[in-house]
Enzyme design. Structure first.
Site, PDB file in Angstrom:
ATOM      1  N   SER A   8       0.812  -1.221   0.000  1.00 13.76           N
ATOM      2  CA  SER A   8       0.000   0.000   0.000  1.00 13.76           C
ATOM      3  C   SER A   8       0.842   1.266   0.000  1.00 13.76           C
ATOM      4  CB  SER A   8      -0.880  -0.006   1.261  1.00 13.76           C
ATOM      5  OG  SER A   8      -1.424   1.264   1.500  1.00 13.76           O
ATOM      6  N   GLU A  44       0.183   3.656   1.733  1.00 14.19           N
ATOM      7  CA  GLU A  44       0.254   4.101   3.135  1.00 14.19           C
ATOM      8  C   GLU A  44       1.643   3.840   3.718  1.00 14.19           C
ATOM      9  OE1 GLU A  44      -2.088   5.500   5.677  1.00 14.19           O
ATOM     10  OE2 GLU A  44      -2.632   6.294   3.725  1.00 14.19           O
ATOM     11  N   TYR A  48      -1.633   0.532  10.693  1.00 12.94           N
ATOM     12  CA  TYR A  48      -1.887  -0.134   9.405  1.00 12.94           C
ATOM     13  C   TYR A  48      -0.663  -0.009   8.487  1.00 12.94           C
ATOM     14  CZ  TYR A  48      -3.656  -0.766   4.630  1.00 12.94           C
ATOM     15  OH  TYR A  48      -3.818  -1.168   3.326  1.00 12.94           O
ATOM     16  N   ASN A  98      -4.509   4.618  -3.542  1.00 10.56           N
ATOM     17  CA  ASN A  98      -5.955   4.484  -3.265  1.00 10.56           C
ATOM     18  C   ASN A  98      -6.731   4.170  -4.537  1.00 10.56           C
ATOM     19  OD1 ASN A  98      -4.647   6.240  -1.275  1.00 10.56           O
ATOM     20  ND2 ASN A  98      -6.680   6.438  -0.369  1.00 10.56           N
ATOM     21  N   GLY A 147     -15.965  -0.022   0.484  1.00 11.19           N
ATOM     22  CA  GLY A 147     -16.573  -0.029   1.804  1.00 11.19           C
ATOM     23  C   GLY A 147     -17.081   1.368   2.169  1.00 11.19           C
ATOM     24  N   ARG A 189      -7.285  12.248  12.178  1.00 11.66           N
ATOM     25  CA  ARG A 189      -6.476  11.095  12.616  1.00 11.66           C
ATOM     26  C   ARG A 189      -5.330  11.522  13.532  1.00 11.66           C
ATOM     27  NH1 ARG A 189      -6.757   7.638   6.895  1.00 11.66           N
ATOM     28  NH2 ARG A 189      -9.036   7.704   6.904  1.00 11.66           N
ATOM     29  N   PRO A 190      -4.880  10.637  14.431  1.00 15.45           N
ATOM     30  CA  PRO A 190      -3.774  10.969  15.331  1.00 15.45           C
ATOM     31  C   PRO A 190      -2.500  11.365  14.575  1.00 15.45           C
ATOM     32  CG  PRO A 190      -4.790   8.886  15.969  1.00 15.45           C
ATOM     33  CD  PRO A 190      -5.426   9.287  14.681  1.00 15.45           C
ATOM     34  N   GLU A 192      -1.518  11.980  10.311  1.00 15.59           N
ATOM     35  CA  GLU A 192      -2.115  11.971   8.963  1.00 15.59           C
ATOM     36  C   GLU A 192      -1.035  11.732   7.903  1.00 15.59           C
ATOM     37  OE1 GLU A 192      -4.317  11.378   6.748  1.00 15.59           O
ATOM     38  OE2 GLU A 192      -5.771  13.021   6.963  1.00 15.59           O
TER      39      GLU A 192
HETATM   40  P1  NAP Z   1     -11.415  -4.570   1.922  1.00 12.16           P
HETATM   41  O1  NAP Z   1     -12.583  -4.245   1.043  1.00 12.16           O
HETATM   42  O2  NAP Z   1     -11.370  -4.034   3.306  1.00 12.16           O
HETATM   43  O3  NAP Z   1     -11.326  -6.176   1.986  1.00 12.16           O
HETATM   44  C1  NAP Z   1     -10.526  -6.819   2.942  1.00 12.16           C
HETATM   45  C2  NAP Z   1     -10.757  -8.317   2.832  1.00 12.16           C
HETATM   46  O4  NAP Z   1      -9.938  -8.974   3.829  1.00 12.16           O
HETATM   47  C3  NAP Z   1     -12.205  -8.765   3.097  1.00 12.16           C
HETATM   48  O5  NAP Z   1     -12.530  -9.804   2.213  1.00 12.16           O
HETATM   49  C4  NAP Z   1     -12.133  -9.295   4.547  1.00 12.16           C
HETATM   50  O6  NAP Z   1     -13.111 -10.268   4.832  1.00 12.16           O
HETATM   51  C5  NAP Z   1     -10.750  -9.935   4.505  1.00 12.16           C
HETATM   52  N1  NAP Z   1     -10.208 -10.202   5.837  1.00 12.16           N
HETATM   53  C6  NAP Z   1     -10.076  -9.340   6.868  1.00 12.16           C
HETATM   54  N2  NAP Z   1      -9.539  -9.958   7.933  1.00 12.16           N
HETATM   55  C7  NAP Z   1      -9.326 -11.256   7.571  1.00 12.16           C
HETATM   56  C8  NAP Z   1      -8.807 -12.387   8.224  1.00 12.16           C
HETATM   57  N3  NAP Z   1      -8.388 -12.340   9.498  1.00 12.16           N
HETATM   58  N4  NAP Z   1      -8.717 -13.552   7.551  1.00 12.16           N
HETATM   59  C9  NAP Z   1      -9.149 -13.635   6.264  1.00 12.16           C
HETATM   60  N5  NAP Z   1      -9.679 -12.597   5.600  1.00 12.16           N
HETATM   61  C10 NAP Z   1      -9.757 -11.423   6.237  1.00 12.16           C
HETATM   62  O7  NAP Z   1     -10.054  -4.144   1.207  1.00 12.16           O
HETATM   63  P2  NAP Z   1      -9.759  -3.777  -0.337  1.00 12.16           P
HETATM   64  O8  NAP Z   1      -9.972  -2.331  -0.528  1.00 12.16           O
HETATM   65  O9  NAP Z   1     -10.404  -4.765  -1.209  1.00 12.16           O
HETATM   66  O10 NAP Z   1      -8.176  -3.987  -0.369  1.00 12.16           O
HETATM   67  C11 NAP Z   1      -7.618  -5.261  -0.671  1.00 12.16           C
HETATM   68  C12 NAP Z   1      -6.196  -5.290  -0.145  1.00 12.16           C
HETATM   69  O11 NAP Z   1      -5.428  -4.260  -0.751  1.00 12.16           O
HETATM   70  C13 NAP Z   1      -6.045  -5.091   1.360  1.00 12.16           C
HETATM   71  O12 NAP Z   1      -4.948  -5.863   1.780  1.00 12.16           O
HETATM   72  C14 NAP Z   1      -5.718  -3.617   1.482  1.00 12.16           C
HETATM   73  O13 NAP Z   1      -5.026  -3.373   2.680  1.00 12.16           O
HETATM   74  C15 NAP Z   1      -4.874  -3.415   0.256  1.00 12.16           C
HETATM   75  N6  NAP Z   1      -4.850  -2.083  -0.337  1.00 12.16           N
HETATM   76  C16 NAP Z   1      -6.027  -1.463  -0.645  1.00 12.16           C
HETATM   77  C17 NAP Z   1      -6.000  -0.224  -1.283  1.00 12.16           C
HETATM   78  C18 NAP Z   1      -7.257   0.470  -1.685  1.00 12.16           C
HETATM   79  O14 NAP Z   1      -7.194   1.679  -1.983  1.00 12.16           O
HETATM   80  N7  NAP Z   1      -8.391  -0.218  -1.760  1.00 12.16           N
HETATM   81  C19 NAP Z   1      -4.751   0.355  -1.607  1.00 12.16           C
HETATM   82  C20 NAP Z   1      -3.588  -0.322  -1.286  1.00 12.16           C
HETATM   83  C21 NAP Z   1      -3.640  -1.555  -0.667  1.00 12.16           C
HETATM   84  P3  NAP Z   1     -14.566  -9.882   5.439  1.00 12.16           P
HETATM   85  O15 NAP Z   1     -15.424  -9.575   4.253  1.00 12.16           O
HETATM   86  O16 NAP Z   1     -14.943 -11.122   6.154  1.00 12.16           O
HETATM   87  O17 NAP Z   1     -14.373  -8.686   6.337  1.00 12.16           O
HETATM   88  O1  F7E Z   2      -9.043   8.325   3.645  1.00 16.26           O
HETATM   89  C1  F7E Z   2      -9.365  11.843   4.722  1.00 16.26           C
HETATM   90  C2  F7E Z   2      -8.494  10.946   5.571  1.00 16.26           C
HETATM   91  O2  F7E Z   2     -10.098   6.310   4.632  1.00 16.26           O
HETATM   92  C3  F7E Z   2      -8.492   9.144   2.651  1.00 16.26           C
HETATM   93  C4  F7E Z   2      -7.251   2.266   2.378  1.00 16.26           C
HETATM   94  O3  F7E Z   2      -7.789   1.538   1.295  1.00 16.26           O
HETATM   95  O4  F7E Z   2      -6.028   3.708   0.906  1.00 16.26           O
HETATM   96  C5  F7E Z   2      -6.989   3.696   1.942  1.00 16.26           C
HETATM   97  O5  F7E Z   2      -6.509   4.420   3.073  1.00 16.26           O
HETATM   98  C6  F7E Z   2      -8.221  10.528   3.209  1.00 16.26           C
HETATM   99  C7  F7E Z   2      -7.455  10.542   4.533  1.00 16.26           C
HETATM  100  O6  F7E Z   2      -8.337   6.068   2.807  1.00 16.26           O
HETATM  101  C8  F7E Z   2     -12.701  11.696   6.103  1.00 16.26           C
HETATM  102  O7  F7E Z   2      -7.978  11.650   6.707  1.00 16.26           O
HETATM  103  C9  F7E Z   2     -11.307  13.233   5.548  1.00 16.26           C
HETATM  104  O8  F7E Z   2      -6.445  11.524   4.473  1.00 16.26           O
HETATM  105  O9  F7E Z   2     -10.546   6.869   2.204  1.00 16.26           O
HETATM  106  P1  F7E Z   2      -9.602   6.852   3.344  1.00 16.26           P
HETATM  107  P2  F7E Z   2      -6.813   5.968   3.307  1.00 16.26           P
HETATM  108  O10 F7E Z   2      -6.688   6.204   4.766  1.00 16.26           O
HETATM  109  O11 F7E Z   2      -5.992   6.804   2.388  1.00 16.26           O
HETATM  110  C10 F7E Z   2      -4.761   3.136   1.252  1.00 16.26           C
HETATM  111  C11 F7E Z   2      -3.881   3.195   0.032  1.00 16.26           C
HETATM  112  C12 F7E Z   2      -4.875   1.798   1.859  1.00 16.26           C
HETATM  113  O12 F7E Z   2      -3.989   0.954   1.710  1.00 16.26           O
HETATM  114  C13 F7E Z   2      -5.976   1.605   2.863  1.00 16.26           C
HETATM  115  O13 F7E Z   2      -6.245   0.218   3.049  1.00 16.26           O
HETATM  116  O14 F7E Z   2      -9.456  11.160   3.472  1.00 16.26           O
HETATM  117  N1  F7E Z   2     -10.709  12.051   5.269  1.00 16.26           N
HETATM  118  N2  F7E Z   2     -12.518  13.053   6.063  1.00 16.26           N
HETATM  119  C14 F7E Z   2     -11.560  11.067   5.607  1.00 16.26           C
HETATM  120  N3  F7E Z   2     -11.449   9.722   5.520  1.00 16.26           N
HETATM  121  C15 F7E Z   2     -12.484   8.981   5.940  1.00 16.26           C
HETATM  122  N4  F7E Z   2     -12.402   7.628   5.863  1.00 16.26           N
HETATM  123  N5  F7E Z   2     -13.637   9.550   6.456  1.00 16.26           N
HETATM  124  C16 F7E Z   2     -13.790  10.907   6.566  1.00 16.26           C
HETATM  125  O15 F7E Z   2     -14.809  11.405   7.019  1.00 16.26           O
END
Ligand code: NAP
Ligand code: F7E
Length: 320
Positions: free
Chosen positions: A123, A125, A147, A176, A183, A276-277, A279
């Site tokens: 990620s 992050e 995370y 992202n 979700g 967030r604590p 950012e």
């Molecule tokens: P997501 O919608 O939150 O999906 C997470 C998946 O992990 C869900 O299927 C969840 O199952 C499963 N899971 C959680 N805890 C588990 C456990 N203990 N054992 C087995 N399965 C478990 O995440 P996503 O957005 O699809 O992202 C997929 C991956 O890419 C994650 O690793 C995330 O950290 C990473 N990532 C995401 C982004 C992004 O922008 N979306 C960017 C960079 C990296 P349940 O349905 O049962 O909760």
């Molecule tokens: O926040 C700001 C918040 O929760 C984006 C995950 O998929 O991408 C994701 O992590 C930004 C942050 O995503 C709200 O402070 C403002 O700066 O959509 P987010 P994230 O934290 O960037 C990375 C690549 C991953 O790997 C992660 O799994 O938006 N923000 N106001 C807010 N964010 C949320 N959630 N809610 C607010 O009300």
């Protein structure tokens, strides 16, 4: 017919990746954790084409059995506790699943199926308080949340298994990526759903956190293709996957509300509890390696992405 094993198949990326793999003619097996209710909303429309097995990233035995029995050619490890704010409240669980869980999957592969190819969902992050802009594969990491720290561990253990055991392991450092299947707690979906509820007369106010944060947002459907492309190369590598364009949360609000002919500043209020604590202020990726070596390109622009998400949520809420 090749077999793909996908952990996290019930998540946003898991559902898009599974559909993509089926379209490439794969047998797709998804690992799901046991729950008292079925949570397969994102898979419903094609679930009959999938095999689902139980397993959990906190349980080594379940992963050993899954890899031993499924005999996958490719393993996509997408499972994680992926919501950044939750990682401060549940740092131990986040470390167990998002960090150590990856070692467990790698061990299952090393012991039971070393010839398989492995993808790790790294990620942006991990770049956190960025040390270079734009961020590329060689940019040092500086995570800003439990995370992010867990993902850094997961990233390096993936590199280590590649170098220690000569396994075919790749990390995709994905920025992202969003979609109508995102979700509801993530900012893009929180906003698109709120816009739809405002249009439907079900909401009159949206509470938000830091509007000044910048992210490089792309479309999840484009990004899962890059995961597959990485595992088709002659040798394993790590790749940044991003659009190369950054927008603020304020821009995101503006695009989403505009898609419904609304002005965001009439509805948005700031809630300090959502700050967030620590950012991650600004992220922007450099996808040059992915473009040059994989031939990967993002297809959906930021404005189009937000418009698609708003339209999908408006349809869900019965407004046009
Ligand atoms: P997501 O919608 O939150 O999906 C997470 C998946 O992990 C869900 O299927 C969840 O199952 C499963 N899971 C959680 N805890 C588990 C456990 N203990 N054992 C087995 N399965 C478990 O995440 P996503 O957005 O699809 O992202 C997929 C991956 O890419 C994650 O690793 C995330 O950290 C990473 N990532 C995401 C982004 C992004 O922008 N979306 C960017 C960079 C990296 P349940 O349905 O049962 O909760
Ligand atoms: O926040 C700001 C918040 O929760 C984006 C995950 O998929 O991408 C994701 O992590 C930004 C942050 O995503 C709200 O402070 C403002 O700066 O959509 P987010 P994230 O934290 O960037 C990375 C690549 C991953 O790997 C992660 O799994 O938006 N923000 N106001 C807010 N964010 C949320 N959630 N809610 C607010 O009300």
């Amino acid at each position: 017919m090749k077999t793909a094993l996908i952990t996290g198949i019930t998540g946003q990326d898991g559902s898009y990746l599974a559909e993509f793999m089926l379209s490439r003619g794969y047998r797709v097996v998804g690992m799901v954790r046991r729950s008292s209710v079925d949570r397969f909303e994102r898979l419903e429309h094609f679930q009959r084409q999938l095999e689902l097995i139980q397993g959990d990233l906190t349980d080594q035995t379940s992963l050993d059995i899954a890899v031993r029995d499924v005999r996958p050619d490719e393993i996509y490890n997408l499972a994680a506790q992926s919501f950044v704010p939750t990682s401060w409240n549940q740092p131990g669980l986040t470390g167990e699943v998002t960090g150590l869980g990856v070692t467990r999957v790698l061990e299952a592969m090393r012991k039971n199926r070393p010839e398989a190819r492995f993808y790790q969902a790294s990620s942006s992050e991990m770049f956190g308080k960025v040390l270079e802009t734009p961020q590329r594969e060689t940019t040092p990491f500086y995570p800003r949340s439990p995370y992010g720290a867990a993902k850094v561990y997961a990233h390096w253990i993936t590199v280590n298994y590649r170098e220690s055991y000569d396994l075919f392991c790749c990390s995709g450092i994905l920025f992202n990526h969003e979609s109508p299947r995102r979700g509801f707690e993530f900012v893009s979906r929180k906003v698109s759903d709120a816009v739809a509820r405002i249009k439907a007369g079900k909401l009159d106010r949206l509470t938000m956190g830091n509007l000044d944060a910048h992210r490089d947002w792309g479309f999840a459907g484009d990004y899962v293709k890059a995961m597959w492309m990485m595992l088709q190369q002659d040798s394993p590598q790590d790749y940044v996957v991003a659009t190369g364009v950054s927008h603020s949360v304020r821009d995101l609000l503006s695009a989403a509300f505009a898609a419904a002919d609304l002005s965001w500043d009439e509805y948005v209020v700031i809630d300090p509890a959502l700050i967030r604590p620590a950012e991650v202020d600004t992220l922007v990726g450099d996808p040059t390696r992915a473009q040059a070596e994989l031939g990967w390109q993002p297809r959906v622009s930021f404005d189009e992405l937000m418009e698609r998400m708003v339209r999908a949520d408006m349809a869900r809420h019965g407004v046009t």
